[in-house]
Design a protein around this motif. Sequence first.
Motif: not given
Length: 387
Positions: A68, A89-94, A96-97, A131, A241, A245
Amino acid sequence: MMGLLSGCRGILAPAIGAFSVMVGPRVCTITGSILTATGLLLAVPGVSALYLAFTIGALVGIGVCMCETPGCIIISEYFLEKRSTANGLRTSGNAFGGVVMPFLAVYLLQHQPYQGYYIIFAGIMLQMCILGMLYRSFETHQMITTLGFQRGLRTQMNQHKKDSPLLNTAISMTAPPKREEKKKNKLLNMSLLRNPAYIMYIIMILLCNIAIPNVLMYLPLFGRYKNLTEFENSIILSVLSILDFFCRMFLGWLSDKKLYSKHHAFVFGLTMAGTSLMMLPLAYNMWTVLAILWMRSFGIAMFWALIHGLLADQFGSENMATSWGFVRMTQGITNFFYAPLLGAVADSTGSMSAPYLLMGAMQVLGAMTFALQPLVIRVTGAEVCMT
């Protein structure tokens, strides 16, 4: 075990940030991916709770932190004008998970023994190696961009005249337009801990972190307290969630439009999140719980979209490993004792409303404390820009 995982994920953040600066984001992320997968694989025997605390708690927590932290640093290096958008955008991955992983976990546990569950998730975590290989330090990116620019210029000029020493000299001195020279990343800048403006971040996260990781953790228990079914609880978690996102991406993009002060928006978001938690005991069915917690999702999305950009803007992207590292470390330390504290409050009062009232009140107090940062800067004369 969850507290240990969250604690290890944060408490070593300054050291891991320095490690990322020293070896580069690619090596740090790949190492973290391997360590995370190793922790999951070692958990397969599951011989005791203490053993699982070491494998899933400590090893996985450290590995996730190593994956992270480089992302936080590299985003602050690459982006200036669109930094909040990139962080959103980066933190939206959390978030989405949070939509995908619970359903995947339930499906795997229904069709696999827990040993198979750990093995499959270890394989998923190893994908972060791929990645991580795509990471490129900003210095390397600048060098590649310059060489590509010069190569293109040489090709265009050679179409009109033959190669000459004078032409080669001109091309070698030519570089693409670039932004202000970036300062070299620092491993650790301990002088930040003497900066009153930075201390306000530490106090803010010390107060607010009672709610940030624990709201959703205690939500199933709160749902049962409000006579909600397991299905209704799962619907609430999934919808929140999804909202989180989209809110993180939208608010990051909106912040870069410079329609308002980032500092004011940050304080507003924390206040909104805390106020919604204090309203939660008034909820009486699934829809009212969902509506109130949507306010919290909006507010906490503002927090995640802006926190990294604020730190980079005020203390420099070259100090990101330190400025974010110590904020994350404070989160890690508080994760060890806030969750048991909330459990003790619930047990002593016999009500799941009391923990949410406490979480909301402390989050609002943290927001009000951080609102005083401009005053602290003026009074102390700290050299920090306001955004």
